[in-house]
Design a protein around this motif. Structure first.
Motif, PDB file in Angstrom:
ATOM      1  N   LEU A 127       0.834  -1.194   0.000  1.00  0.00           N
ATOM      2  CA  LEU A 127       0.000   0.000   0.000  1.00  0.00           C
ATOM      3  C   LEU A 127       0.872   1.247   0.000  1.00  0.00           C
ATOM      4  CD1 LEU A 127      -2.614  -1.100   2.675  1.00  0.00           C
ATOM      5  CD2 LEU A 127      -2.882  -1.127   0.203  1.00  0.00           C
ATOM      6  N   ASP A 128       0.368   2.311  -0.590  1.00  0.00           N
ATOM      7  CA  ASP A 128       1.079   3.581  -0.658  1.00  0.00           C
ATOM      8  C   ASP A 128       0.451   4.538   0.353  1.00  0.00           C
ATOM      9  OD1 ASP A 128       2.369   5.922  -1.288  1.00  0.00           O
ATOM     10  OD2 ASP A 128       1.925   5.831  -3.437  1.00  0.00           O
ATOM     11  N   ARG A 129       1.186   4.856   1.415  1.00  0.00           N
ATOM     12  CA  ARG A 129       0.638   5.690   2.480  1.00  0.00           C
ATOM     13  C   ARG A 129       0.371   7.132   2.050  1.00  0.00           C
ATOM     14  NH1 ARG A 129       4.392   5.746   7.189  1.00  0.00           N
ATOM     15  NH2 ARG A 129       5.898   4.810   5.804  1.00  0.00           N
TER      16      ARG A 129
ATOM     17  N   LEU B  88      -6.819   3.370   1.333  1.00  0.00           N
ATOM     18  CA  LEU B  88      -6.022   2.225   1.768  1.00  0.00           C
ATOM     19  C   LEU B  88      -6.928   1.109   2.274  1.00  0.00           C
ATOM     20  CD1 LEU B  88      -3.095   3.970   3.698  1.00  0.00           C
ATOM     21  CD2 LEU B  88      -3.124   3.185   1.329  1.00  0.00           C
ATOM     22  N   ILE B  89      -7.949   1.487   3.051  1.00  0.00           N
ATOM     23  CA  ILE B  89      -8.896   0.492   3.571  1.00  0.00           C
ATOM     24  C   ILE B  89      -9.634  -0.184   2.426  1.00  0.00           C
ATOM     25  CG2 ILE B  89     -11.035   0.222   4.903  1.00  0.00           C
ATOM     26  CD1 ILE B  89      -9.941   2.410   6.794  1.00  0.00           C
ATOM     27  N   LYS B  90     -10.044   0.605   1.439  1.00  0.00           N
ATOM     28  CA  LYS B  90     -10.748   0.047   0.288  1.00  0.00           C
ATOM     29  C   LYS B  90      -9.857  -0.939  -0.469  1.00  0.00           C
ATOM     30  CE  LYS B  90     -13.227   1.311  -3.887  1.00  0.00           C
ATOM     31  NZ  LYS B  90     -13.615   2.390  -4.798  1.00  0.00           N
ATOM     32  N   GLN B  91      -8.588  -0.588  -0.663  1.00  0.00           N
ATOM     33  CA  GLN B  91      -7.657  -1.482  -1.352  1.00  0.00           C
ATOM     34  C   GLN B  91      -7.462  -2.780  -0.570  1.00  0.00           C
ATOM     35  OE1 GLN B  91      -4.155   0.953  -1.791  1.00  0.00           O
ATOM     36  NE2 GLN B  91      -4.789   1.728  -3.795  1.00  0.00           N
TER      37      GLN B  91
ATOM     38  N   GLN C  83      -9.605  -4.181   1.571  1.00  0.00           N
ATOM     39  CA  GLN C  83     -10.832  -4.969   1.502  1.00  0.00           C
ATOM     40  C   GLN C  83     -10.974  -5.649   0.143  1.00  0.00           C
ATOM     41  OE1 GLN C  83     -13.569  -1.878   2.618  1.00  0.00           O
ATOM     42  NE2 GLN C  83     -13.550  -2.495   4.776  1.00  0.00           N
ATOM     43  N   GLU C  84     -10.648  -4.933  -0.929  1.00  0.00           N
ATOM     44  CA  GLU C  84     -10.717  -5.524  -2.265  1.00  0.00           C
ATOM     45  C   GLU C  84      -9.718  -6.672  -2.408  1.00  0.00           C
ATOM     46  OE1 GLU C  84     -10.104  -2.217  -4.883  1.00  0.00           O
ATOM     47  OE2 GLU C  84     -12.191  -1.547  -4.711  1.00  0.00           O
ATOM     48  N   HIS C  85      -8.522  -6.491  -1.854  1.00  0.00           N
ATOM     49  CA  HIS C  85      -7.505  -7.535  -1.935  1.00  0.00           C
ATOM     50  C   HIS C  85      -7.947  -8.763  -1.145  1.00  0.00           C
ATOM     51  CE1 HIS C  85      -3.544  -9.325  -2.437  1.00  0.00           C
ATOM     52  NE2 HIS C  85      -3.535  -9.577  -1.137  1.00  0.00           N
ATOM     53  N   ILE C  86      -8.510  -8.562   0.030  1.00  0.00           N
ATOM     54  CA  ILE C  86      -8.974  -9.683   0.855  1.00  0.00           C
ATOM     55  C   ILE C  86     -10.102 -10.433   0.150  1.00  0.00           C
ATOM     56  CG2 ILE C  86     -10.165 -10.268   3.015  1.00  0.00           C
ATOM     57  CD1 ILE C  86      -8.502  -7.985   4.313  1.00  0.00           C
ATOM     58  N   GLU C  87     -11.042  -9.697  -0.449  1.00  0.00           N
ATOM     59  CA  GLU C  87     -12.144 -10.342  -1.189  1.00  0.00           C
ATOM     60  C   GLU C  87     -11.585 -11.136  -2.365  1.00  0.00           C
ATOM     61  OE1 GLU C  87     -14.870  -7.282  -2.295  1.00  0.00           O
ATOM     62  OE2 GLU C  87     -15.409  -6.844  -0.209  1.00  0.00           O
ATOM     63  N   TYR C  88     -10.608 -10.576  -3.072  1.00  0.00           N
ATOM     64  CA  TYR C  88     -10.001 -11.261  -4.212  1.00  0.00           C
ATOM     65  C   TYR C  88      -9.314 -12.541  -3.767  1.00  0.00           C
ATOM     66  CZ  TYR C  88      -6.733 -12.300  -7.970  1.00  0.00           C
ATOM     67  OH  TYR C  88      -6.008 -12.940  -8.939  1.00  0.00           O
ATOM     68  N   MET C  89      -8.586 -12.474  -2.632  1.00  0.00           N
ATOM     69  CA  MET C  89      -7.876 -13.648  -2.135  1.00  0.00           C
ATOM     70  C   MET C  89      -8.838 -14.739  -1.682  1.00  0.00           C
ATOM     71  SD  MET C  89      -4.769 -12.979  -2.732  1.00  0.00           S
ATOM     72  CE  MET C  89      -3.947 -14.297  -1.871  1.00  0.00           C
ATOM     73  N   GLU C  90     -10.014 -14.358  -1.185  1.00  0.00           N
ATOM     74  CA  GLU C  90     -11.000 -15.344  -0.749  1.00  0.00           C
ATOM     75  C   GLU C  90     -11.625 -16.077  -1.925  1.00  0.00           C
ATOM     76  OE1 GLU C  90     -13.674 -13.041   1.635  1.00  0.00           O
ATOM     77  OE2 GLU C  90     -12.403 -13.196   3.417  1.00  0.00           O
ATOM     78  N   THR C  91     -11.666 -15.442  -3.111  1.00  0.00           N
ATOM     79  CA  THR C  91     -12.252 -16.075  -4.288  1.00  0.00           C
ATOM     80  C   THR C  91     -11.297 -17.050  -4.958  1.00  0.00           C
ATOM     81  OG1 THR C  91     -11.566 -14.275  -5.759  1.00  0.00           O
ATOM     82  CG2 THR C  91     -13.757 -14.123  -4.734  1.00  0.00           C
ATOM     83  N   MET C  92     -10.039 -16.976  -4.615  1.00  0.00           N
ATOM     84  CA  MET C  92      -9.042 -17.846  -5.242  1.00  0.00           C
ATOM     85  C   MET C  92      -9.105 -19.228  -4.676  1.00  0.00           C
ATOM     86  SD  MET C  92      -5.802 -15.359  -5.746  1.00  0.00           S
ATOM     87  CE  MET C  92      -5.014 -16.367  -6.982  1.00  0.00           C
TER      88      MET C  92
END
Length: 87
Positions: A64-66, A73-76, A78-87
């Motif tokens: 993440l880029d502070r 950052l929170i949105k990124q 959450q999107e990454h976590i959702e993507y990882m759960e679909t894998m």
């Protein structure tokens, strides 16, 4: 003799940022086996600082880029976590 010279003569290898007196072994923090995965508590991203968000992101495989806002950052994350759960 300096500490650096002592390290060279003793062949000790460790991080310069690591406090040698407070090191923990991997077995203290690792799960007992693959069958016993570590399931962390749900995180409250709103209560975390941007630095904590960045550090947590690295643990799950996203950089993440502070310079961005905390909400972005929170949105990124959450999107990454959702993507990882679909894998």
């Amino acid at each position: 003799m300096t500490r650096f010279s002592e390290l060279l003569t003793t062949n000790e290898v460790h991080s310069a940022y690591e406090d040698v007196t407070t090191t923990t072994s991997v077995s203290d923090t690792a799960p007992a086996s693959v069958e016993d995965p570590v399931n962390p508590e749900p995180l409250d991203f709103d209560s975390m600082s941007k630095l904590e968000l960045e550090t947590f992101g690295r643990t799950i495989g996203i950089e993440l880029d502070r310079r961005h806002s905390k909400n972005k950052l929170i949105k990124q994350l959450q999107e990454h976590i959702e993507y990882m759960e679909t894998m």
